[in-house]
Design a protein around this motif. Structure first.
Motif, mmCIF file in Angstrom:
data_model
loop_
_atom_site.group_PDB
_atom_site.id
_atom_site.type_symbol
_atom_site.label_atom_id
_atom_site.label_comp_id
_atom_site.label_asym_id
_atom_site.label_seq_id
_atom_site.Cartn_x
_atom_site.Cartn_y
_atom_site.Cartn_z
ATOM 1 N N UNK A 207 46.805 61.731 47.841
ATOM 2 C CA UNK A 207 45.894 62.316 46.857
ATOM 3 C C UNK A 207 44.584 61.522 46.796
ATOM 4 N N UNK A 208 44.696 60.190 46.802
ATOM 5 C CA UNK A 208 43.514 59.330 46.749
ATOM 6 C C UNK A 208 42.631 59.529 47.978
ATOM 7 N N UNK A 209 43.273 59.570 49.155
ATOM 8 C CA UNK A 209 42.521 59.720 50.407
ATOM 9 C C UNK A 209 41.816 61.071 50.469
ATOM 10 N N UNK A 210 42.531 62.123 50.079
ATOM 11 C CA UNK A 210 41.936 63.469 50.112
ATOM 12 C C UNK A 210 40.752 63.580 49.157
ATOM 13 N N UNK A 211 40.881 62.969 47.973
ATOM 14 C CA UNK A 211 39.801 63.032 46.989
ATOM 15 C C UNK A 211 38.564 62.256 47.455
ATOM 16 N N UNK A 212 38.789 61.208 48.238
ATOM 17 C CA UNK A 212 37.677 60.349 48.666
ATOM 18 C C UNK A 212 37.013 60.805 49.959
ATOM 19 N N UNK A 213 37.732 61.594 50.765
ATOM 20 C CA UNK A 213 37.255 61.927 52.114
ATOM 21 C C UNK A 213 36.110 62.934 52.117
ATOM 22 N N UNK A 214 35.148 62.675 52.982
ATOM 23 C CA UNK A 214 34.065 63.621 53.274
ATOM 24 C C UNK A 214 34.072 63.857 54.780
ATOM 25 N N UNK A 215 33.520 64.977 55.214
ATOM 26 C CA UNK A 215 33.479 65.279 56.654
ATOM 27 C C UNK A 215 32.798 64.157 57.420
ATOM 28 N N UNK A 216 33.458 63.704 58.499
ATOM 29 C CA UNK A 216 32.877 62.688 59.366
ATOM 30 C C UNK A 216 33.123 61.256 58.940
ATOM 31 N N UNK A 217 33.786 61.052 57.791
ATOM 32 C CA UNK A 217 34.064 59.694 57.330
ATOM 33 C C UNK A 217 35.111 59.022 58.215
ATOM 34 N N UNK A 218 34.876 57.771 58.655
ATOM 35 C CA UNK A 218 35.935 57.011 59.326
ATOM 36 C C UNK A 218 36.950 56.570 58.267
ATOM 37 N N UNK A 219 38.162 56.161 58.676
ATOM 38 C CA UNK A 219 39.182 55.785 57.690
ATOM 39 C C UNK A 219 38.745 54.657 56.765
ATOM 40 N N UNK A 220 37.967 53.695 57.294
ATOM 41 C CA UNK A 220 37.533 52.569 56.482
ATOM 42 C C UNK A 220 36.706 53.043 55.284
ATOM 43 N N UNK A 221 35.847 54.059 55.518
ATOM 44 C CA UNK A 221 35.004 54.594 54.442
ATOM 45 C C UNK A 221 35.848 55.325 53.409
ATOM 46 N N UNK A 222 36.824 56.108 53.893
ATOM 47 C CA UNK A 222 37.712 56.838 52.980
ATOM 48 C C UNK A 222 38.473 55.848 52.098
ATOM 49 N N UNK A 223 39.011 54.800 52.726
ATOM 50 C CA UNK A 223 39.793 53.798 51.985
ATOM 51 C C UNK A 223 38.907 53.098 50.961
ATOM 52 N N UNK A 224 37.711 52.723 51.381
ATOM 53 C CA UNK A 224 36.792 52.023 50.467
ATOM 54 C C UNK A 224 36.497 52.898 49.250
ATOM 55 N N UNK A 225 36.156 54.178 49.488
ATOM 56 C CA UNK A 225 35.844 55.079 48.380
ATOM 57 C C UNK A 225 37.056 55.313 47.483
ATOM 58 N N UNK A 226 38.243 55.435 48.101
ATOM 59 C CA UNK A 226 39.473 55.653 47.321
ATOM 60 C C UNK A 226 39.764 54.455 46.425
ATOM 61 N N UNK A 227 39.611 53.246 46.972
ATOM 62 C CA UNK A 227 39.887 52.038 46.197
ATOM 63 C C UNK A 227 38.848 51.823 45.103
ATOM 64 N N UNK A 228 37.594 52.160 45.400
ATOM 65 C CA UNK A 228 36.551 52.030 44.380
ATOM 66 C C UNK A 228 36.800 53.002 43.225
ATOM 67 N N UNK A 229 37.246 54.230 43.562
ATOM 68 C CA UNK A 229 37.567 55.220 42.525
ATOM 69 C C UNK A 229 38.730 54.755 41.676
ATOM 70 N N UNK A 230 39.729 54.116 42.318
ATOM 71 C CA UNK A 230 40.906 53.642 41.590
ATOM 72 C C UNK A 230 40.548 52.551 40.594
ATOM 73 N N UNK A 231 39.498 51.796 40.870
ATOM 74 C CA UNK A 231 39.098 50.698 39.981
ATOM 75 C C UNK A 231 38.291 51.167 38.783
ATOM 76 N N UNK A 232 37.827 52.419 38.826
ATOM 77 C CA UNK A 232 37.001 52.914 37.713
ATOM 78 C C UNK A 232 37.857 53.269 36.527
#
Length: 196
Positions: free
Chosen positions: A171-196
């Motif tokens: 769920x976290x990965x899907x919510x954070x993913x944008x077209x063309x994002x590498x996994x590192x970017x998806x993970x970073x965005x997912x973790x940043x969202x989790x900290x909010x």
């Protein structure tokens, strides 16, 4: 004791990477903060390392910056915290952000990092507050990332390895993913969202 490695990055899949140094492949475990800035496979990389030896295992951890390694070591000095949680800290926050959370005593934000409960977060604040200012500083040694075949799946697996349950990680990965994002970017965005 191995303190630093310089060689060719021949494999990277969070949380593992392999660096070839004159024909010897060193397997290292690294936090996502390091994965974000790794060069492409086949390129040279230099990593600060932490060598850990226990009765039944030997582990090598890699970091692009000295402040990351220092934070990894200092966090483990807090009672009840081992390498897995120390890696989760660096995967979920930057060194500067973690130092700020500790200095301000933000227990609520610290508990959003996988594996850290309220009591552990409180111990971190008490035991690390005086050293938090020492965490910051340093520079990245390498940059650039490669886009893998299925970034969403890799990001989901990496989030699970950081302690999130499979359904939550997906769920976290899907919510954070944008077209063309590498996994590192998806993970970073997912973790940043989790900290909010």
């Amino acid at each position: 004791m191995i303190g630093r490695l310089r060689g060719t990055l021949i494999h990277k899949q969070p949380p593992w990477l392999v660096v070839d140094v004159h024909g010897v492949g060193y397997e290292l475990e690294a936090p996502m903060s390091t994965f974000y800035d790794l060069p492409e496979v086949g390129r040279d990389v230099a990593l600060f390392t932490h060598h850990a030896q226990k009765e039944d295992s030997v582990s090598l951890y890699g970091f692009l910056t000295e402040p990351e390694r220092r934070l990894f070591r200092d966090v483990q000095k807090v009672s009840g915290i081992g390498a897995k949680i120390a890696l989760a800290v660096l995967s979920g926050t930057s060194v500067n952000q973690f130092a700020s959370l500790v200095q301000t005593g933000d227990v609520a934000a610290l508990t959003k990092i996988p594996g850290i409960g309220k009591k552990t977060a409180e111990r971190m604040v008490v035991e690390l507050r005086d050293r938090a200012a020492d965490f910051v500083g340093g520079a990245t040694l390498a940059g650039g990332t490669a886009v893998p075949a299925d970034p969403l799946s890799e990001a989901t697996i990496a989030l699970q390895q950081l302690g999130y349950k499979p359904a939550e990680a997906q769920k976290m990965a899907q919510a954070a993913a944008s077209d063309g994002d590498p996994p590192e970017t998806i993970i970073r965005k997912a973790l940043q969202s989790a900290l909010r």
